[in-house]
Design an enzyme around this catalytic site. Structure first.
Site, PDB file in Angstrom:
ATOM      1  N   ASP A  81      -4.670   7.265  -2.167  1.00  0.00           N
ATOM      2  CA  ASP A  81      -4.504   7.016  -3.600  1.00  0.00           C
ATOM      3  C   ASP A  81      -5.535   6.041  -4.161  1.00  0.00           C
ATOM      4  O   ASP A  81      -6.113   5.234  -3.444  1.00  0.00           O
ATOM      5  CB  ASP A  81      -3.116   6.430  -3.871  1.00  0.00           C
ATOM      6  CG  ASP A  81      -2.009   7.469  -3.774  1.00  0.00           C
ATOM      7  OD1 ASP A  81      -2.279   8.588  -3.304  1.00  0.00           O
ATOM      8  OD2 ASP A  81      -0.873   7.146  -4.166  1.00  0.00           O
ATOM      9  N   HIS A 132      -3.854  11.563 -10.340  1.00  0.00           N
ATOM     10  CA  HIS A 132      -3.137  10.286 -10.200  1.00  0.00           C
ATOM     11  C   HIS A 132      -3.163   9.505 -11.517  1.00  0.00           C
ATOM     12  O   HIS A 132      -3.199   8.276 -11.515  1.00  0.00           O
ATOM     13  CB  HIS A 132      -3.770   9.470  -9.069  1.00  0.00           C
ATOM     14  CG  HIS A 132      -2.898   8.384  -8.515  1.00  0.00           C
ATOM     15  ND1 HIS A 132      -1.536   8.533  -8.305  1.00  0.00           N
ATOM     16  CD2 HIS A 132      -3.190   7.106  -8.110  1.00  0.00           C
ATOM     17  CE1 HIS A 132      -1.039   7.427  -7.801  1.00  0.00           C
ATOM     18  NE2 HIS A 132      -2.018   6.530  -7.681  1.00  0.00           N
ATOM     19  N   HIS A 136      -4.086   4.928 -14.558  1.00  0.00           N
ATOM     20  CA  HIS A 136      -3.267   4.280 -13.528  1.00  0.00           C
ATOM     21  C   HIS A 136      -2.489   3.077 -14.064  1.00  0.00           C
ATOM     22  O   HIS A 136      -2.631   1.939 -13.587  1.00  0.00           O
ATOM     23  CB  HIS A 136      -4.132   3.827 -12.345  1.00  0.00           C
ATOM     24  CG  HIS A 136      -3.341   3.560 -11.098  1.00  0.00           C
ATOM     25  ND1 HIS A 136      -2.881   2.300 -10.755  1.00  0.00           N
ATOM     26  CD2 HIS A 136      -2.928   4.384 -10.111  1.00  0.00           C
ATOM     27  CE1 HIS A 136      -2.233   2.356  -9.612  1.00  0.00           C
ATOM     28  NE2 HIS A 136      -2.240   3.620  -9.185  1.00  0.00           N
ATOM     29  N   HIS A 229      -4.185   3.634   0.647  1.00  0.00           N
ATOM     30  CA  HIS A 229      -4.869   3.389  -0.621  1.00  0.00           C
ATOM     31  C   HIS A 229      -6.329   3.012  -0.422  1.00  0.00           C
ATOM     32  O   HIS A 229      -6.702   2.433   0.604  1.00  0.00           O
ATOM     33  CB  HIS A 229      -4.193   2.254  -1.384  1.00  0.00           C
ATOM     34  CG  HIS A 229      -2.814   2.559  -1.858  1.00  0.00           C
ATOM     35  ND1 HIS A 229      -1.702   2.460  -1.049  1.00  0.00           N
ATOM     36  CD2 HIS A 229      -2.358   2.967  -3.080  1.00  0.00           C
ATOM     37  CE1 HIS A 229      -0.621   2.788  -1.739  1.00  0.00           C
ATOM     38  NE2 HIS A 229      -0.993   3.097  -2.967  1.00  0.00           N
TER      39      HIS A 229
END
Length: 275
Positions: A81, A132, A136, A229
């Site tokens: 991510d 995503h 964010h 991540h």
């Protein structure tokens, strides 16, 4: 994005909002008529339901999601991510190449627009990209109303589709896994399936690599969806350890199969079907 599609999605989302707020007049009526205990109980029930459905990442109360792959497939899926990242992406790609692993990178739209070369590099090395959100908004995403939610998901889809013509994202992951009444609905209208995870080490908040990778190791099995991540102080080190762990497991670590369809509470995989 097609205006008619957007209008339809927002109508459905606001209808859900209206249904979600339907108990409010009942609570007010109960309180007005001296039935305070009943009003309080109903309010607590509604609030608890909303908070659990919104803030518990793997709770599918407000929409379907992919949480695992079928164990019978003998596959594990590595998801990464918050990229692309100017320092971490290429290093992580080198690590994955060294271990023969393919991954699904959930990218942030505005970061992808700033580093289109890294998006192309991800794709060129045989990995897949996912949606995503555009900016964010990790701390506020769960409370966004339909119009702003649409901008975040549709905006990222447009950004990534423009950068990778003919290979738009198939999957969406909400920031921090938090989602509300409208998230799965809007994702579905955009042709996306919401994907969460089954194995993570909280590398977004922790910096002790053994603790992070140990948590993932305990949850690693066939069908696991692993989450790590980019953009953290230990991102590259965690990726290196996790990649070695996946290689040593003997499980196949590839991009998602051609078709992933929702089952009752898990995923049905059909290889060779049209996406």
């Amino acid at each position: 994005m097609n205006p008619a599609v957007r209008a339809c999605a927002l109508r459905r989302a606001y209808l859900r909002m209206a249904l979600g707020l339907a108990p409010v007049p009942v609570v007010v009526w109960l309180g007005w008529n001296g039935r305070g205990a009943e009003a309080l109980a109903l309010f607590a029930l509604v609030l608890t339901t909303m908070m659990v459905g919104t803030l518990v990442p793997r709770c599918a109360l407000f929409g379907r999601m992919i949480k695992t792959l079928p164990e019978a497939g003998g596959q594990v899926l590595l998801t990464i991510d918050d990229g692309p990242h100017p320092e971490h992406t290429s290093a992580i790609l080198d690590i994955l190449d060294r271990h023969g692993i393919k991954a699904l990178f959930f990218l942030v739209g505005e970061r992808a627009a700033q580093h289109p070369d890294l998006v192309q590099e991800i794709m060129a090395r045989g990995h897949e990209i996912g949606n995503h959100t555009q900016t964010h908004p990790a701390t506020t995403f769960w409370m966004l109303r339909p119009v702003r939610l649409w901008r975040e998901i549709a905006g990222c889809q447009e950004t990534l589709s423009a950068l990778c013509p003919g290979r738009p994202p198939r999957f969406f992951r909400p920031p921090a896994g938090h989602h509300n009444l409208f998230t799965a609905l809007i994702a579905e209208v955009l042709g996306l399936k919401m994907m969460l995870w089954s194995a993570r080490g909280f590398d977004g908040v922790l910096q002790e690599v053994p603790a992070i990778t140990g948590r993932i190791s305990r949850r690693l099995k066939a069908g696991a969806i692993v989450l790590i991540h980019e953009g953290t102080p230990v991102a590259v080190e965690v990726a290196d350890v996790v990649a070695g762990m996946l290689k040593a497991s003997g499980l196949k670590c590839d991009t998602p199969p051609t078709s992933l369809a929702f089952g009752d509470d898990e995923v049905i995989v059909e290889r060779g079907a049209a996406p």
